[in-house]
Design a protein around this motif. Structure first.
Motif, PDB file in Angstrom:
ATOM      1  N   UNK A 143       0.835  -1.205   0.000  1.00  0.00           N
ATOM      2  CA  UNK A 143       0.000   0.000   0.000  1.00  0.00           C
ATOM      3  C   UNK A 143       0.869   1.254   0.000  1.00  0.00           C
ATOM      4  N   UNK A 144       1.951   1.233   0.785  1.00  0.00           N
ATOM      5  CA  UNK A 144       2.836   2.396   0.829  1.00  0.00           C
ATOM      6  C   UNK A 144       3.494   2.635  -0.523  1.00  0.00           C
ATOM      7  N   UNK A 145       3.925   1.540  -1.160  1.00  0.00           N
ATOM      8  CA  UNK A 145       4.531   1.682  -2.490  1.00  0.00           C
ATOM      9  C   UNK A 145       3.522   2.260  -3.478  1.00  0.00           C
ATOM     10  N   UNK A 146       2.301   1.793  -3.363  1.00  0.00           N
ATOM     11  CA  UNK A 146       1.254   2.217  -4.292  1.00  0.00           C
ATOM     12  C   UNK A 146       0.893   3.678  -4.081  1.00  0.00           C
ATOM     13  N   UNK A 147       0.675   4.052  -2.809  1.00  0.00           N
ATOM     14  CA  UNK A 147       0.288   5.435  -2.491  1.00  0.00           C
ATOM     15  C   UNK A 147       1.394   6.415  -2.854  1.00  0.00           C
ATOM     16  N   UNK A 148       2.640   5.981  -2.712  1.00  0.00           N
ATOM     17  CA  UNK A 148       3.782   6.866  -2.956  1.00  0.00           C
ATOM     18  C   UNK A 148       4.341   6.744  -4.366  1.00  0.00           C
ATOM     19  N   UNK A 149       3.528   6.248  -5.275  1.00  0.00           N
ATOM     20  CA  UNK A 149       3.977   6.136  -6.667  1.00  0.00           C
ATOM     21  C   UNK A 149       4.486   7.477  -7.181  1.00  0.00           C
ATOM     22  N   UNK A 150       5.692   7.441  -7.759  1.00  0.00           N
ATOM     23  CA  UNK A 150       6.283   8.654  -8.303  1.00  0.00           C
ATOM     24  C   UNK A 150       6.909   9.560  -7.268  1.00  0.00           C
ATOM     25  N   UNK A 151       6.895   9.124  -5.995  1.00  0.00           N
ATOM     26  CA  UNK A 151       7.437   9.963  -4.920  1.00  0.00           C
ATOM     27  C   UNK A 151       8.142   9.090  -3.885  1.00  0.00           C
ATOM     28  N   UNK A 153       8.624   5.607  -4.260  1.00  0.00           N
ATOM     29  CA  UNK A 153       8.302   4.190  -4.357  1.00  0.00           C
ATOM     30  C   UNK A 153       9.368   3.458  -5.158  1.00  0.00           C
ATOM     31  N   UNK A 154       9.776   2.278  -4.667  1.00  0.00           N
ATOM     32  CA  UNK A 154      10.743   1.464  -5.399  1.00  0.00           C
ATOM     33  C   UNK A 154      10.080   0.657  -6.504  1.00  0.00           C
ATOM     34  N   UNK A 155       8.774   0.483  -6.398  1.00  0.00           N
ATOM     35  CA  UNK A 155       8.039  -0.328  -7.367  1.00  0.00           C
ATOM     36  C   UNK A 155       7.457   0.528  -8.483  1.00  0.00           C
ATOM     37  N   UNK A 156       6.962   1.714  -8.120  1.00  0.00           N
ATOM     38  CA  UNK A 156       6.321   2.598  -9.084  1.00  0.00           C
ATOM     39  C   UNK A 156       7.113   3.900  -9.192  1.00  0.00           C
ATOM     40  N   UNK A 157       7.996   3.990 -10.163  1.00  0.00           N
ATOM     41  CA  UNK A 157       8.805   5.200 -10.301  1.00  0.00           C
ATOM     42  C   UNK A 157       7.996   6.433 -10.692  1.00  0.00           C
ATOM     43  N   UNK A 158       6.825   6.201 -11.297  1.00  0.00           N
ATOM     44  CA  UNK A 158       5.971   7.322 -11.706  1.00  0.00           C
ATOM     45  C   UNK A 158       4.541   7.064 -11.260  1.00  0.00           C
ATOM     46  N   UNK A 159       3.775   8.137 -11.161  1.00  0.00           N
ATOM     47  CA  UNK A 159       2.348   8.001 -10.859  1.00  0.00           C
ATOM     48  C   UNK A 159       1.643   7.230 -11.967  1.00  0.00           C
ATOM     49  N   UNK A 160       2.075   7.480 -13.194  1.00  0.00           N
ATOM     50  CA  UNK A 160       1.449   6.806 -14.332  1.00  0.00           C
ATOM     51  C   UNK A 160       1.614   5.293 -14.269  1.00  0.00           C
ATOM     52  N   UNK A 161       2.744   4.822 -13.748  1.00  0.00           N
ATOM     53  CA  UNK A 161       2.961   3.376 -13.683  1.00  0.00           C
ATOM     54  C   UNK A 161       1.981   2.707 -12.727  1.00  0.00           C
ATOM     55  N   UNK A 162       1.635   3.383 -11.641  1.00  0.00           N
ATOM     56  CA  UNK A 162       0.619   2.845 -10.726  1.00  0.00           C
ATOM     57  C   UNK A 162      -0.757   2.885 -11.385  1.00  0.00           C
ATOM     58  N   UNK A 163      -1.058   3.982 -12.061  1.00  0.00           N
ATOM     59  CA  UNK A 163      -2.328   4.072 -12.778  1.00  0.00           C
ATOM     60  C   UNK A 163      -2.449   2.999 -13.837  1.00  0.00           C
ATOM     61  N   UNK A 164      -1.330   2.714 -14.491  1.00  0.00           N
ATOM     62  CA  UNK A 164      -1.358   1.667 -15.512  1.00  0.00           C
ATOM     63  C   UNK A 164      -1.675   0.306 -14.894  1.00  0.00           C
ATOM     64  N   UNK A 165      -1.169   0.032 -13.691  1.00  0.00           N
ATOM     65  CA  UNK A 165      -1.478  -1.236 -13.033  1.00  0.00           C
ATOM     66  C   UNK A 165      -2.975  -1.353 -12.738  1.00  0.00           C
ATOM     67  N   UNK A 166      -3.597  -0.239 -12.352  1.00  0.00           N
ATOM     68  CA  UNK A 166      -5.051  -0.279 -12.125  1.00  0.00           C
ATOM     69  C   UNK A 166      -5.764  -0.636 -13.428  1.00  0.00           C
ATOM     70  N   UNK A 167      -5.385   0.027 -14.502  1.00  0.00           N
ATOM     71  CA  UNK A 167      -6.037  -0.230 -15.781  1.00  0.00           C
ATOM     72  C   UNK A 167      -5.749  -1.648 -16.260  1.00  0.00           C
ATOM     73  N   UNK A 168      -4.525  -2.114 -16.097  1.00  0.00           N
ATOM     74  CA  UNK A 168      -4.201  -3.486 -16.493  1.00  0.00           C
ATOM     75  C   UNK A 168      -4.999  -4.493 -15.668  1.00  0.00           C
ATOM     76  N   UNK A 169      -5.238  -4.163 -14.391  1.00  0.00           N
ATOM     77  CA  UNK A 169      -6.052  -5.036 -13.559  1.00  0.00           C
ATOM     78  C   UNK A 169      -7.482  -5.123 -14.069  1.00  0.00           C
TER      79      UNK A 169
END
Length: 301
Positions: A143-151, A153-169
């Motif tokens: 959850x922390x990685x997800x919320x901190x996307x682009x700020x 996060x080691x998993x989500x370097x950008x906010x867009x990458x987290x948004x893309x995971x939602x859309x891919x889901x």
């Protein structure tokens, strides 16, 4: 709750405790199927989705455990393959092959299996929750990685990458629902390919899967009273016509699924039900195409 209901049945196997265990299994499916669009992150990279909900289930895999003579303990069940310890293994044990299992049909061995499988299932579900809230197996709280996307996060370097995971889901569950859960069973005219065939509750799964896509798209979970910024907000800001189209298609998909005569395990091969089944599949696949071809490119820009 499912673990407790099964434990009650195991300790006191009566028609009443069996009915409660079955009803609780069905109730447990609802929040799970309504979260299927979120099967990314630890559900995927820790294999927890498969541990909980591997299907289609070949009942031969469960019968092999029953016939093995091995001591049925939670540790033993934990080491089994995914098809022998998830939702559908439990469903097969509780409902039988055609939702017609009676109390007298239960063997002592099956009750022992239920006693061992239930706490493993419960622990796996809690592991999935903890993987988001606290982190497990040395992983940070997702959850922390997800919320901190682009700020940070080691998993989500950008906010867009987290948004893309939602859309891919969303794409993933619409693809699975339209092309696999409904599509493969319809194409083969084989009810054995329906996901929850033992309990004959596949239509409930279908509806909840659309609600899952809707929850992810709208950034809300109405049952918990939660809501926030969403992919829908983003799409509406860029292309309000597209957002309106998606909203309408989601409502049509739910309505079309509710129009299918049930249980679909009985009506799949009924010619009178084919128009409703076809209409439901068509709108789900159309939604999949919209997200794949129009929404995903917007998020990836």
């Amino acid at each position: 709750e499912l673990d407790a209901a099964i434990a009650e049945f195991v300790s006191n196997p009566t028609a009443e405790t069996l009915a409660m265990a079955r009803e609780t299994w069905l109730m447990t499916r609802t929040p799970w199927e309504q979260s299927e669009a979120f099967a990314f992150g630890p559900a995927a990279f820790l294999g927890l989705d498969a541990e909980l909900d591997d299907w289609p289930l070949n009942e031969v895999d469960v019968l092999a455990v029953l016939d093995s003579g091995d001591a049925l303990t939670p540790d033993y069940v934990d080491g089994l393959q995914t098809s022998q310890k998830g939702f559908h293994a439990i469903g097969f044990l509780l409902f039988g092959t055609d939702n017609d299992k009676t109390l007298s049909d239960f063997s002592d061995r099956e009750i022992e299996y239920l006693a061992a499988i239930s706490p493993v299932f419960d622990q796996t579900a809690n592991d999935l929750l903890l993987s988001w809230t606290e982190g497990i197996d040395g992983n940070p709280a997702f959850r922390d990685e997800f919320v901190n996307a682009g700020d940070g996060s080691n998993i989500y370097p950008t906010l867009e990458s987290a948004g893309e995971d939602i859309v891919q889901g969303i794409i993933g569950i619409l693809d699975e629902l339209g092309n696999v859960k409904i599509g493969e069973a319809v194409n083969a005219q084989n009810p054995f390919l329906l996901e929850s065939r033992f309990s004959q509750s596949s239509l409930q799964d279908f509806r909840d899967n659309i609600l899952s896509a809707q929850n992810a798209y709208f950034g809300e979970y109405p049952a918990a009273g939660t809501a926030g910024a969403s992919i829908s907000d983003f799409v509406a800001n860029v292309d309000p016509t597209l957002d309106a189209e998606i909203r309408e298609q989601m409502q049509v998909a739910i309505a079309n699924i509710e129009d299918i005569p049930g249980p679909i395990e009985k009506t799949l091969c009924d010619s009178d039900a084919q128009p409703q089944i076809s209409a439901a599949q068509t709108v789900v696949v159309d939604l999949f195409d919209v997200f794949q071809e129009q929404v995903l490119p917007l998020v990836q820009q």
